[in-house]
Enzyme design. Structure first.
Site, PDB file in Angstrom:
ATOM      1  N   ARG A  12       0.848  -1.197   0.000  1.00 46.40           N
ATOM      2  CA  ARG A  12       0.000   0.000   0.000  1.00 46.40           C
ATOM      3  C   ARG A  12       0.883   1.246   0.000  1.00 46.40           C
ATOM      4  O   ARG A  12       1.311   1.725   1.054  1.00 46.40           O
ATOM      5  CB  ARG A  12      -0.919   0.000   1.222  1.00 46.40           C
ATOM      6  CG  ARG A  12      -1.949  -1.117   1.205  1.00 46.40           C
ATOM      7  CD  ARG A  12      -2.829  -1.037   2.452  1.00 46.40           C
ATOM      8  NE  ARG A  12      -3.859  -2.070   2.450  1.00 46.40           N
ATOM      9  CZ  ARG A  12      -4.761  -2.224   3.413  1.00 46.40           C
ATOM     10  NH1 ARG A  12      -4.741  -1.419   4.468  1.00 46.40           N
ATOM     11  NH2 ARG A  12      -5.668  -3.181   3.332  1.00 46.40           N
ATOM     12  N   ASP A  28       2.075   5.149  -0.287  1.00 48.38           N
ATOM     13  CA  ASP A  28       1.526   6.416   0.194  1.00 48.38           C
ATOM     14  C   ASP A  28       1.270   7.380  -0.962  1.00 48.38           C
ATOM     15  O   ASP A  28       1.725   7.161  -2.096  1.00 48.38           O
ATOM     16  CB  ASP A  28       2.502   7.086   1.164  1.00 48.38           C
ATOM     17  CG  ASP A  28       2.547   6.392   2.518  1.00 48.38           C
ATOM     18  OD1 ASP A  28       1.581   5.691   2.855  1.00 48.38           O
ATOM     19  OD2 ASP A  28       3.559   6.557   3.225  1.00 48.38           O
ATOM     20  N   TYR A  56      12.400  -1.764  -3.266  1.00 51.84           N
ATOM     21  CA  TYR A  56      12.161  -0.345  -3.481  1.00 51.84           C
ATOM     22  C   TYR A  56      13.424   0.323  -3.990  1.00 51.84           C
ATOM     23  O   TYR A  56      14.541  -0.120  -3.702  1.00 51.84           O
ATOM     24  CB  TYR A  56      11.738   0.353  -2.182  1.00 51.84           C
ATOM     25  CG  TYR A  56      10.313   0.111  -1.755  1.00 51.84           C
ATOM     26  CD1 TYR A  56       9.303   0.998  -2.114  1.00 51.84           C
ATOM     27  CD2 TYR A  56       9.971  -0.996  -0.983  1.00 51.84           C
ATOM     28  CE1 TYR A  56       7.987   0.782  -1.723  1.00 51.84           C
ATOM     29  CE2 TYR A  56       8.663  -1.222  -0.586  1.00 51.84           C
ATOM     30  CZ  TYR A  56       7.676  -0.321  -0.956  1.00 51.84           C
ATOM     31  OH  TYR A  56       6.370  -0.539  -0.565  1.00 51.84           O
ATOM     32  N   ARG A  96      11.330   5.822   3.649  1.00 49.92           N
ATOM     33  CA  ARG A  96      11.509   7.267   3.607  1.00 49.92           C
ATOM     34  C   ARG A  96      12.183   7.784   4.880  1.00 49.92           C
ATOM     35  O   ARG A  96      12.974   8.737   4.835  1.00 49.92           O
ATOM     36  CB  ARG A  96      10.172   7.960   3.384  1.00 49.92           C
ATOM     37  CG  ARG A  96       9.615   7.770   1.976  1.00 49.92           C
ATOM     38  CD  ARG A  96       8.170   8.233   1.878  1.00 49.92           C
ATOM     39  NE  ARG A  96       8.026   9.614   2.323  1.00 49.92           N
ATOM     40  CZ  ARG A  96       6.855  10.184   2.610  1.00 49.92           C
ATOM     41  NH1 ARG A  96       5.733   9.473   2.498  1.00 49.92           N
ATOM     42  NH2 ARG A  96       6.806  11.430   2.993  1.00 49.92           N
TER      43      ARG A  96
END
Length: 250
Positions: free
Chosen positions: A50, A52, A112, A203
């Site tokens: 999911r 952001d 990622y 992040r």
């Protein structure tokens, strides 16, 4: 019914994140709307990650049960015919799967990439697709810091306060940082791989390592922050612009 696995790419800048919202601004809303238009029933899809608001995807994976009989090419073409009018999202691959396949629970690992544009000039062509950091960064030191985060740790410091994961303990398999020459100029690419991540963990870690790279933090400061298991000890949180879900492995 046939279980389908869809590989998606999207620019997250125009969405409020992956998850469906009442105002229908999520990537999930766009995909489920397209499925309804071609398959005739309201469907809830399962998703590997999911993302952001503002986060992009190159290899997001979703799964759903189709009511009609489709061949992969026709399903891909039909979905994209509707998705092109619903936002910057497209299906790049459609595959039939066993009935017990689930995009989220069948995933073995997720990858990622975070892109930093380390320059003084403002971004133009790739605005919204990378994080511009104007001050010089020591990438070798950032990479050394990233290796201190690899392995099994309590990542509470790098866990968003709204994270719903049952445990802050995760195993980070890969965290490499290096300079890369691209058509957009030299960039800093951060590569991460784990079975799963906490909310905003990537992040939070990247933003903190930028503090290391610009000399505001030492490597000892980074270790102390990790060991503190305290969200207030985290450095800055990097913006969503540079983050991409690049691959999901099954």
């Amino acid at each position: 019914m046939t279980k389908w696995k869809l590989t998606l790419e999207y620019n997250g800048g125009g969405f409020c994140g992956w998850q469906s919202q009442p105002e229908k601004c999520g990537v999930q809303d766009a995909l489920e709307t397209a499925i309804f238009k071609i398959d005739g029933v309201e469907t809830r899809v399962s998703v590997a990650g999911r993302t952001d608001a503002g986060v992009h995807a190159l290899g997001q994976v979703a799964s759903f049960n189709a009511q009609k009989d489709w061949v992969d090419f026709r399903l891909l073409e039909a979905l994209n015919a509707h998705l092109r009018n619903l936002g910057a999202v497209s299906v790049t691959k459609a595959e039939t799967m066993p009935d017990d396949f689930d995009a989220r629970f069948s995933a073995k690992s997720r990858e990622y990439i975070y892109i930093i544009q380390n320059r003084r000039a403002f971004l133009t062509v790739n605005k919204g697709l990378a994080w511009r950091v104007p001050m010089p960064l020591d990438v070798e030191k950032m990479h050394k810091g990233a290796q201190l985060l690899v392995g099994n740790h309590d990542f509470s410091t790098f866990r968003d306060a709204e994270c719903q994961a049952k445990s802050p303990i995760k195993t980070l398999d890969i965290f490499d940082i290096k300079r890369v020459k691209t058509p957009y100029g030299e960039q800093i690419h951060c590569y991460l791989k784990a079975q799963s991540f906490l909310h905003r963990q990537v992040r939070s870690m990247v933003g903190t390592l930028v503090e290391v790279g610009r000399g505001a933090w030492t490597l000892d400061d980074l270790v102390a922050a990790l060991d503190a298991k305290d969200r207030t000890k985290c450095g800055q949180v990097s913006p969503p612009d540079g983050l991409y879900l690049s691959a999901v492995n099954y």
